[in-house]
Design an enzyme around this catalytic site. Structure first.
Site, mmCIF file in Angstrom:
data_model
loop_
_atom_site.group_PDB
_atom_site.id
_atom_site.type_symbol
_atom_site.label_atom_id
_atom_site.label_comp_id
_atom_site.label_asym_id
_atom_site.label_seq_id
_atom_site.Cartn_x
_atom_site.Cartn_y
_atom_site.Cartn_z
ATOM 1 N N GLY A 1 0.571 -1.532 -0.307
ATOM 2 C CA GLY A 1 0.004 -0.410 0.188
ATOM 3 C C GLY A 1 0.847 1.434 -0.144
ATOM 4 O O GLY A 1 1.575 1.260 0.513
ATOM 5 N N ASN A 2 0.097 2.417 -0.394
ATOM 6 C CA ASN A 2 0.921 3.986 0.207
ATOM 7 C C ASN A 2 -0.452 5.078 -0.733
ATOM 8 O O ASN A 2 -0.829 5.049 -0.781
ATOM 9 C CB ASN A 2 2.126 4.067 -1.539
ATOM 10 C CG ASN A 2 1.280 3.344 -2.597
ATOM 11 O OD1 ASN A 2 0.448 3.583 -3.277
ATOM 12 N ND2 ASN A 2 1.960 1.580 -2.472
ATOM 13 N N GLY B 1 8.855 0.183 1.537
ATOM 14 C CA GLY B 1 9.474 -0.700 2.984
ATOM 15 C C GLY B 1 9.509 -0.771 3.929
ATOM 16 O O GLY B 1 10.202 -1.238 5.244
ATOM 17 N N GLU C 1 5.260 2.305 -6.509
ATOM 18 C CA GLU C 1 3.773 2.852 -7.072
ATOM 19 C C GLU C 1 3.818 3.939 -7.448
ATOM 20 O O GLU C 1 2.582 4.841 -7.698
ATOM 21 C CB GLU C 1 2.935 2.402 -5.467
ATOM 22 C CG GLU C 1 2.761 0.679 -5.980
ATOM 23 C CD GLU C 1 2.561 0.324 -7.507
ATOM 24 O OE1 GLU C 1 2.739 0.378 -8.489
ATOM 25 O OE2 GLU C 1 2.184 -1.373 -7.879
ATOM 26 N N HIS D 1 -5.054 -7.078 -7.808
ATOM 27 C CA HIS D 1 -4.171 -6.482 -6.991
ATOM 28 C C HIS D 1 -4.468 -5.530 -6.167
ATOM 29 O O HIS D 1 -4.010 -5.780 -4.614
ATOM 30 C CB HIS D 1 -3.582 -5.419 -8.216
ATOM 31 C CG HIS D 1 -2.227 -3.964 -7.435
ATOM 32 N ND1 HIS D 1 -1.236 -3.943 -8.412
ATOM 33 C CD2 HIS D 1 -1.621 -4.870 -6.101
ATOM 34 C CE1 HIS D 1 -0.889 -3.251 -7.428
ATOM 35 N NE2 HIS D 1 -0.839 -3.370 -5.839
ATOM 36 N N HIS E 1 -4.525 -2.938 -0.654
ATOM 37 C CA HIS E 1 -5.339 -4.572 -0.979
ATOM 38 C C HIS E 1 -6.490 -4.423 -0.091
ATOM 39 O O HIS E 1 -6.545 -5.742 -0.150
ATOM 40 C CB HIS E 1 -4.197 -5.388 -1.100
ATOM 41 C CG HIS E 1 -2.704 -4.802 -1.822
ATOM 42 N ND1 HIS E 1 -1.619 -5.742 -1.632
ATOM 43 C CD2 HIS E 1 -2.575 -4.027 -3.099
ATOM 44 C CE1 HIS E 1 -0.852 -4.895 -2.525
ATOM 45 N NE2 HIS E 1 -1.655 -3.994 -3.136
#
Ligand SMILES: [Zn+2]
Length: 226
Positions: free
Chosen positions: A28-29, A45, A75, A157, A96
């Protein structure tokens, strides 16, 4: 929101998506636009449950770090596309989230008019064809959809949402995931009934009357639905 508030919002949203199980490991971001060539994004990370205001990455529109150290999320390119195409967007959230992602894995858009809140707020949520995560391919894959919807399912995804600020993007995420869960439960009971065309038209009219100008994709009706 001032800069400190935006940093804190990204961390708080990170904690929520982690606690809700919308991400595993470092998935995720979350990002926010600060200016024409200045953005904040969660670092690569790092678990979304462990974000710190000082640990967020300050990047330019190309995703190059402006504050040294750390690794920008792979991403970024997907976020970049949304900011490029949608100048009014201030925040992007990608996770996700499992129920929304289940639709994406099943190869289904969330496009049936099932719940009034989702129809009113977002309309249909389209399904973007598969692109290798983290490769930058999503930059091209989402292109045809970015101008049409504030929430996109990514095939096999996950989910990406955007909004005028990072909280608006997050709340779209909640709406989509909640709607996906309810549809899955209803299908287990044995029937997903949908709103009628007239009921959807009523919601669209209410949305227009309220002055909502965000993109709205018309829902899909099952064959034979009035
Ligand atoms: Zn992802």
């Amino acid at each position: 929101m001032n800069l400190a508030g935006i940093r804190e919002a990204i961390c708080e949203i990170g904690r929520r998506v982690y606690q809700r199980g919308w991400v595993a490991s470092n998935d995720g971001n979350i990002s926010a636009r600060l200016g024409p060539n200045e953005f904040l994004i969660s670092p690569s990370g790092v678990s979304k449950g462990s974000l710190t205001p000082d640990g967020l990455m300050l990047v330019d529109a190309q995703g190059s770090p402006l504050n040294g150290g750390g690794k920008v999320s792979t991403e970024w390119r997907m976020h970049q596309k949304i900011y490029e195409r949608r100048p009014e967007i201030g925040g992007v959230v990608h996770t996700h989230a499992p129920h929304a992602t289940a639709f994406a894995v099943a190869g289904l858009a969330l496009d049936l008019p099932v719940l009034p809140e989702l129809v009113y707020g977002l309309g249909a949520v389209p399904l973007v064809p598969y692109a290798l995560p983290g490769s930058g391919e999503l930059y091209e894959a989402i292109d045809p959809f970015v101008g049409k919807a504030d929430a996109l399912l990514l095939k096999n995804h996950g989910l990406v949402t955007c909004g005028k600020d990072v909280w608006a993007a997050y709340f779209h995420h909640e709406s989509v995931e909640h709607s996906a869960l309810i549809q899955i439960l209803a299908s287990q009971i044995g029937n997903v009934d949908t709103l009628t065309r007239a009921q959807v038209a009523q919601l669209k009219a209410a949305r227009d009357a309220a002055g909502l100008t965000t993109p709205w994709l018309p829902p899909r009706f099952k064959e034979g639905k009035s």
